[in-house]
Scaffold this motif. Structure first.
Motif, PDB file in Angstrom:
ATOM      1  N   VAL A   1      -0.424 -29.242  15.329  1.00 52.29           N
ATOM      2  CA  VAL A   1      -1.227 -28.273  15.945  1.00 52.29           C
ATOM      3  C   VAL A   1      -1.693 -26.836  14.502  1.00 52.29           C
ATOM      4  CG1 VAL A   1      -1.334 -25.865  17.311  1.00 52.29           C
ATOM      5  CG2 VAL A   1      -1.756 -28.546  17.706  1.00 52.29           C
ATOM      6  N   ALA A   2      -0.206 -26.940  13.975  1.00 58.41           N
ATOM      7  CA  ALA A   2       0.463 -25.672  13.161  1.00 58.41           C
ATOM      8  C   ALA A   2      -0.311 -25.729  11.753  1.00 58.41           C
ATOM      9  CB  ALA A   2       2.121 -25.562  13.280  1.00 58.41           C
ATOM     10  N   ALA A   3       0.115 -26.844  11.802  1.00 57.72           N
ATOM     11  CA  ALA A   3      -0.784 -27.147   9.999  1.00 57.72           C
ATOM     12  C   ALA A   3      -2.474 -26.789   9.654  1.00 57.72           C
ATOM     13  CB  ALA A   3      -0.717 -28.951   9.808  1.00 57.72           C
ATOM     14  N   ALA A   4      -3.373 -27.565  11.695  1.00 59.53           N
ATOM     15  CA  ALA A   4      -4.571 -26.960  11.676  1.00 59.53           C
ATOM     16  C   ALA A   4      -4.740 -25.767  12.204  1.00 59.53           C
ATOM     17  CB  ALA A   4      -5.311 -27.365  13.674  1.00 59.53           C
ATOM     18  N   LEU A   5      -4.140 -24.618  12.374  1.00 61.52           N
ATOM     19  CA  LEU A   5      -3.785 -23.679  12.409  1.00 61.52           C
ATOM     20  C   LEU A   5      -4.257 -22.884  10.962  1.00 61.52           C
ATOM     21  CD1 LEU A   5      -1.666 -21.957  15.402  1.00 61.52           C
ATOM     22  CD2 LEU A   5      -4.325 -21.044  15.034  1.00 61.52           C
ATOM     23  N   TYR A   6      -2.871 -23.446  10.429  1.00 61.62           N
ATOM     24  CA  TYR A   6      -2.851 -22.542   9.124  1.00 61.62           C
ATOM     25  C   TYR A   6      -4.125 -22.643   8.005  1.00 61.62           C
ATOM     26  CZ  TYR A   6      -0.466 -21.925   4.544  1.00 61.62           C
ATOM     27  OH  TYR A   6      -0.278 -21.536   3.132  1.00 61.62           O
ATOM     28  N   ALA A   7      -4.999 -24.385   8.417  1.00 64.47           N
ATOM     29  CA  ALA A   7      -5.696 -24.839   7.786  1.00 64.47           C
ATOM     30  C   ALA A   7      -7.449 -24.038   8.116  1.00 64.47           C
ATOM     31  CB  ALA A   7      -6.194 -25.722   7.420  1.00 64.47           C
TER      32      ALA A   7
ATOM     33  N   LEU B   1       3.363 -32.252   5.749  1.00 67.30           N
ATOM     34  CA  LEU B   1       3.200 -33.138   4.636  1.00 67.30           C
ATOM     35  C   LEU B   1       4.229 -34.014   3.837  1.00 67.30           C
ATOM     36  CD1 LEU B   1       0.999 -30.666   2.724  1.00 67.30           C
ATOM     37  CD2 LEU B   1       0.585 -32.105   4.138  1.00 67.30           C
ATOM     38  N   ILE B   2       5.420 -33.338   3.971  1.00 69.36           N
ATOM     39  CA  ILE B   2       6.817 -34.268   3.607  1.00 69.36           C
ATOM     40  C   ILE B   2       6.338 -35.973   4.258  1.00 69.36           C
ATOM     41  CG2 ILE B   2       8.996 -34.226   4.444  1.00 69.36           C
ATOM     42  CD1 ILE B   2       9.375 -31.394   4.634  1.00 69.36           C
ATOM     43  N   PRO B   3       6.331 -36.433   5.036  1.00 70.68           N
ATOM     44  CA  PRO B   3       6.213 -37.933   4.625  1.00 70.68           C
ATOM     45  C   PRO B   3       5.362 -38.306   4.393  1.00 70.68           C
ATOM     46  CG  PRO B   3       5.171 -36.085   7.028  1.00 70.68           C
ATOM     47  CD  PRO B   3       5.810 -35.928   6.414  1.00 70.68           C
ATOM     48  N   LEU B   4       3.889 -37.800   3.882  1.00 74.37           N
ATOM     49  CA  LEU B   4       2.884 -38.373   2.798  1.00 74.37           C
ATOM     50  C   LEU B   4       3.261 -38.453   1.860  1.00 74.37           C
ATOM     51  CD1 LEU B   4      -0.168 -38.466   2.491  1.00 74.37           C
ATOM     52  CD2 LEU B   4      -0.147 -36.983   1.413  1.00 74.37           C
TER      53      LEU B   4
ATOM     54  N   THR C   1      -6.562 -29.950   3.628  1.00 77.24           N
ATOM     55  CA  THR C   1      -7.971 -31.049   4.942  1.00 77.24           C
ATOM     56  C   THR C   1      -7.048 -32.255   4.659  1.00 77.24           C
ATOM     57  OG1 THR C   1      -8.693 -29.153   5.517  1.00 77.24           O
ATOM     58  CG2 THR C   1      -9.643 -31.024   6.798  1.00 77.24           C
ATOM     59  N   ILE C   2      -7.437 -32.433   3.267  1.00 79.40           N
ATOM     60  CA  ILE C   2      -7.877 -33.980   3.012  1.00 79.40           C
ATOM     61  C   ILE C   2      -5.969 -34.604   2.230  1.00 79.40           C
ATOM     62  CG2 ILE C   2      -8.228 -35.333   0.738  1.00 79.40           C
ATOM     63  CD1 ILE C   2     -10.169 -33.716   0.111  1.00 79.40           C
ATOM     64  N   LEU C   3      -5.294 -34.133   2.269  1.00 81.00           N
ATOM     65  CA  LEU C   3      -3.696 -34.707   2.300  1.00 81.00           C
ATOM     66  C   LEU C   3      -3.404 -34.838   3.716  1.00 81.00           C
ATOM     67  CD1 LEU C   3      -1.851 -32.269   0.018  1.00 81.00           C
ATOM     68  CD2 LEU C   3      -2.145 -34.697  -0.483  1.00 81.00           C
ATOM     69  N   VAL C   4      -3.428 -34.103   4.776  1.00 81.81           N
ATOM     70  CA  VAL C   4      -3.309 -34.816   5.802  1.00 81.81           C
ATOM     71  C   VAL C   4      -4.049 -35.841   6.820  1.00 81.81           C
ATOM     72  CG1 VAL C   4      -2.608 -33.749   8.449  1.00 81.81           C
ATOM     73  CG2 VAL C   4      -2.651 -31.854   7.003  1.00 81.81           C
TER      74      VAL C   4
ATOM     75  N   LEU D   1      -0.138 -37.627  13.667  1.00 81.36           N
ATOM     76  CA  LEU D   1      -0.443 -36.365  13.054  1.00 81.36           C
ATOM     77  C   LEU D   1      -1.890 -35.947  12.660  1.00 81.36           C
ATOM     78  CD1 LEU D   1       2.936 -34.681  11.515  1.00 81.36           C
ATOM     79  CD2 LEU D   1       0.137 -33.781  11.137  1.00 81.36           C
ATOM     80  N   PRO D   2      -2.776 -36.874  11.935  1.00 86.26           N
ATOM     81  CA  PRO D   2      -4.186 -36.651  11.378  1.00 86.26           C
ATOM     82  C   PRO D   2      -5.114 -36.815  12.549  1.00 86.26           C
ATOM     83  CG  PRO D   2      -3.001 -39.153  10.996  1.00 86.26           C
ATOM     84  CD  PRO D   2      -1.891 -38.219  11.253  1.00 86.26           C
ATOM     85  N   ILE D   3      -4.847 -37.602  12.892  1.00 85.67           N
ATOM     86  CA  ILE D   3      -5.794 -37.202  14.525  1.00 85.67           C
ATOM     87  C   ILE D   3      -5.427 -36.195  15.254  1.00 85.67           C
ATOM     88  CG2 ILE D   3      -4.867 -38.925  16.361  1.00 85.67           C
ATOM     89  CD1 ILE D   3      -8.592 -38.244  15.051  1.00 85.67           C
TER      90      ILE D   3
END
Lengths: 341, 298, 300
Positions: A103-109, B39-42, A122-125, A187-189
């Protein structure tokens, strides 16, 4: 209707011959039959699965199967409680670790990062979703688990007074490692669904809070989170469904010991892992018990996914007034969020 | 209280308190840190895949079958030829089954079923399929094609399990794309007097094609990485096989069986196979992304 | 304290980062307290406030490379209603969004020049954008109450950001709803969702929401364009009431509305100010032929 009005000269001109209409009908009914076949197939599978699981249930009883703490196939004991508990422990760990980060990653993006970074991020996650689960298992057991063993032992020693978490000897495969890798896998989904829902928050809602003199974090709390809550919860539930059904990575990382979770850093077992591991040499009631484990797994994921889908769709519908694309996007994501293994 | 109010009063009334500012900064900092953590695990996985995987790659790696010889250091443990071959064959057959059926059901949902109760039921069941763990698909196929027929494992049975897995993804993604085909396009063709099937085949499907390819490729990529449904439907053998009626090796199953080996070189073979598999899947993803960028819809 | 006269350039290249930037710039400074540097103390009771004047000096605004506002000098008198009229796309909305720095929220948008709120340049690097928006409230084109909040919570939303004492929250919410002429209609259903109100009521709820934090200025961006005539009339009456407490700037498409509510009217064309004056003058004997053409309906 057509019979009631015999064609006069003019309507005959407009009528199409039955032959010309044939392809249309064929296509329509052919496709309908195909769709019906898929329904039939699923129902058939389900019935057969119940049928195959019946001998095990007959031996232990449905409740005995689910709640007996004794899985010893060689002795003919099939109490799946350690497996159910192992599945729940690892899935819960995955949720507790994975969802806040996602959720934090989504908020950041969506709300904080500079626009140029948004799409690469987005692509990286989402790249995490492209890694097959067997590769996660490989990486987890060869790299992550040995690397973390020391710190896990440190934590276990320091917290030795806490039941379940502290004390004991840390093994390389254990509940925690399995849960941690599951967290990475969901995490990605979870992040993708959260991002999708967050992007449907109307600009005027965000401007309304900024216009009141809210800081960016206050805007997130006032306008973004309340608006997306059910969508985020739904995304988390989809993640949970995935974590419950995940097989191979867990099989590699959980240690395959059919005992009730005594400690967080100790070995355990899960429903999916037991099937993957024991199916090859199982016979008779043992095999039936594995089908029963599959059935429990099936029903469990069905329930979790049903709730999750309801939440995501409701959230998409609520926000659908302002963006029609949001709802299809969310539905598509739901479709893409199948349970992996 | 006039228009000449001193500036100091404005500050007193509207200034942002340090506490709020601190809270804002801490919250943003936490969110940023969590994003980096994500991103670390990636980074770690990619690093290890490349480091270990490239080390295992050699020309022999792709051209020889695994031997299973793990006891003598002097003898070769072989490559993963049969696994690559098996993955490609089984996934190709699975796609050949799932894609036409999936697209057909999607066409039915969009063009005929629409919002009838039957269409809603189909959608519901497709969504149910989406959430089914992949190992359960393996069980399904096992019950029907192995217990049911009394026969043994076979490549095509693995393909069927994979195609079940792909089906919901193909149906739902194709449906979303078909819904994006503008209604005006259909109506203008229908208004010319074209029968519906012709409109579907000459207007709707070609328009939606690039978008559907994206969904299909993503489904294929997913199927290629699956291990669990293959374990007791197709697996396993060490030999290269072109016969989908017989046992078949695959990359995920090969990795799975190599993971727990005590022999370092065998674990390294797993890394090499993992890198091969990830490269294969990323290629599919990359192509899917490129095509979706070119799509005229969405 | 008078800020330097030279126009301050505002770095608005990246809207996401800019609040951060202005804030950071303010940190090392140890100078006379300006808006946004000190702990908020006790705000005066609602209803005591008087509006402040706002002056634009050489205000220019950009979206990417296109110049939306081409240097505007304009003064909004305290406790008056100033209407901004002009054809679509002339920069009316952009201009008022520059006054409380909402403009920079749009990716690629930035502004130059000065906006003085009672001699304080809101674009001064030491000024906190969050504080600016608190002092200068905004009412949007479409009513936008928070859909997940009750009527009460909607009005209290801004108050809750700062107030630590819950005690007088209710009194302040009531005062704001009364000022917005909505109290009698919602007094017995404060716990119902704000989204359940009619469009006109929602817009008055939004006005109450911005009044609750006791701003000096309220910007209204075509506040009636989504409302029916009766709801519009109510808002217009409300505007006449409110100008005793705040300075109001209203963008409108509707010239009758400007004539009804505004003390002064400004006419804009192509991102530039054509003329500004007492409303009666603008509509009866404008100084510029383009204004005359517009108000008599020859274009727009």
């Amino acid at each position: 209707m057509e019979a009631a009005f015999p064609p006069s000269g003019e309507s005959a001109l407009l009528a199409r011959s039955p032959l010309a209409r044939l392809p249309d009908r064929l296509l329509k009914y052919g496709l309908s039959v195909l769709a019906a076949l898929i329904l039939a197939l699923i129902v058939f599978f389900f019935i057969r699965l119940v049928g195959e699981a019946r001998p095990a249930f007959a031996k232990t009883g449905v409740f005995g199967f689910a709640f007996d703490n004794n899985w010893t196939p060689s002795a003919g004991h099939f109490g799946a409680l350690p497996l159910v508990v192992g599945t729940l422990i690892t899935a819960t760990l995955a949720l507790v670790i994975g969802v806040p980060v996602a959720v934090a990653a989504a908020l950041y993006a969506t709300e904080l990062c500079p626009r140029r970074l948004r799409s690469p991020l987005t692509i990286l996650v989402e790249l995490l979703a492209a890694v097959p689960s067997v590769v996660y298992g490989l990486w987890g057991i060869v790299f992550l688990a040995p690397k973390l063993q020391g710190s896990e032992q440190w934590v276990a020693d320091r917290l030795s007074f806490v039941p379940f978490i502290g004390g004991g000897l840390v093994t390389i495969p254990n509940y925690f490692i399995a849960g941690l890798v599951l967290a990475i896998m969901i995490l990605p989904i979870v992040s993708a669904i959260s991002r999708e829902v967050m992007s449907t928050v109307p600009l005027d809602q965000k401007e309304a809070s900024l216009g009141l003199g809210a800081t960016r974090w206050e805007m997130i709390r006032m306008a973004v989170i309340p608006y997306c809550r059910s969508g985020i919860v739904g995304g988390a539930m989809l993640g949970l469904g995935r974590a419950i059904g995940e097989t191979i990575a867990v099989t590699i990382l959980i240690g395959d010991a059919p005992k009730l979770g005594e400690q967080l850093f100790g070995q355990g077992y899960s429903l999916a892992a037991v099937i993957a591991n024991e199916f090859g040499e199982a016979q008779g009631v043992h095999r039936s018990a594995l089908f029963a484990a599959g059935l429990v797994l099936f029903v469990l994921t069905l329930l979790v996914n049903g709730v999750a889908r309801g939440l995501v769709v409701r959230s998409a519908r609520k926000t659908g007034q302002s963006s029609g694309a949001g709802s299809t996007g969310a539905t598509a994501l739901v479709a893409g969020a199948a349970g992996g293994a | 209280m006039s228009a000449q109010a001193p500036t100091g009063e404005l500050v007193a009334r509207f200034g942002v308190s340090p506490a709020r500012r601190r809270k804002d900064r801490i919250a943003r900092g936490t969110i940023l840190v969590a994003t980096i953590v994500a991103l670390i695990p990636l980074v770690l996985i990619v690093y290890y895949l490349l480091k270990k995987g490239l080390g295992a790659w050699s020309s022999d790696f792709f051209t020889t079958d695994p031997t299973g010889n793990t006891f003598f250091k002097s003898s070769s443990i072989g490559g993963v030829k049969s696994a690559i071959l098996g993955t490609i064959e089984m996934v190709a057959l699975a796609s050949a089954i799932a894609v036409p059926i999936g697209v057909a059901v999607a066409v039915w949902l969009v063009e005929y079923g629409k919002s009838s109760w039957f269409a809603h039921t189909v959608r519901f069941f497709v969504d149910v399929l989406t959430g089914v763990p992949s190992i359960v698909f393996g069980l399904f196929i096992y019950i029907v094609l192995i217990v049911g027929t009394g026969s043994s494992f076979a490549g095509y049975k693995g393909s069927l399990a994979l195609s079940l897995l792909m089906l919901p993804v193909v149906i739902r993604s194709a449906e979303v794309i078909l819904l994006l085909v503008p209604a005006g396009l259909r109506e203008s063709a229908l208004a010319l007097g074209a029968p519906r099937w012709k409109v579907i085949f000459t207007i709707v499907l070609p328009t939606a094609l690039p978008g559907m390819v994206t969904g299909v490729l993503l489904a294929v990529a997913r199927a290629a990485g699956e291990t669990a449904p293959l374990l007791f439907t197709a697996a396993s053998t060490k030999n290269s096989s072109y016969d989908l009626g017989g046992f078949m090796n695959s990359l995920p199953v090969q990795i799975y069986s190599d993971v727990n080996s005590p022999t370092t070189s065998v674990v390294n073979r797993a890394w090499g196979a993992a890198l091969t598999l990830v490269v294969l899947i990323l290629l599919l993803n990359l192509i899917a992304r490129l095509i979706s960028r070119r799509s005229r819809l969405a | 304290m008078t800020p330097p006269r030279s126009p301050t350039k505002v770095a608005g290249v990246d809207p996401e980062a800019s609040p951060e930037l202005t804030r950071r710039a303010s940190e090392p400074a140890m100078r006379t307290p300006i808006l946004g540097e000190r702990e908020a103390s006790e705000p005066p009771a609602a209803g005591q406030a008087a509006g402040l004047q706002v002056r634009l000096e050489g205000l220019r605004a950009f979206y990417g490379s296109s110049e939306e506002l081409k240097g505007i000098d304009l003064e909004f008198h305290a406790n008056e209603v100033t209407a901004i009229i002009g054809p679509s796309g002339c920069g009316k909305s952009t201009m008022i969004r520059c006054i409380n720095r909402m403009h920079e929220e749009i990716p690629g948008a930035r502004a130059e020049g000065r906006v003085l709120l009672d001699e304080l340049d809101v674009y001064d690097p030491s000024v906190d954008v969050v504080a600016v928006r608190r002092a200068i409230g905004m009412v949007f084109q479409k009513p936008n109450p928070f859909p997940t909040m009750t009527i009460f919570d909607n009005v209290a939303a801004g108050l809750r950001l700062t107030s630590r004492r819950r005690g007088d929250l209710h009194a302040k919410v009531e005062a704001a709803l009364r000022s917005a002429g909505l109290w009698d209609e919602v007094a017995d259903r404060l716990e119902e969702p704000g989204a359940g109100l009619s469009g006109g009521q929602q817009q008055r709820l939004c006005i109450a929401r911005s009044l609750a934090v006791d701003p000096e200025v309220i910007l209204m961006d075509e506040p009636c364009s989504a409302l029916d005539p009766i709801a519009t009339l109510k808002i217009e009456e409300l505007i006449a009431e409110l100008k005793r407490r705040v300075t109001i700037v209203i963008v409108t498409h509707n010239m009758q509305q400007a004539a009804r509510v505004a003390d002064r009217t400004a006419f804009m064309l192509d991102g530039a100010l054509v003329e500004v004056g007492p409303t009666r003058e603008i509509f009866t004997k404008p100084g510029d032929p383009r204004t005359e053409e517009y108000v008599t309906g020859k274009f727009g």
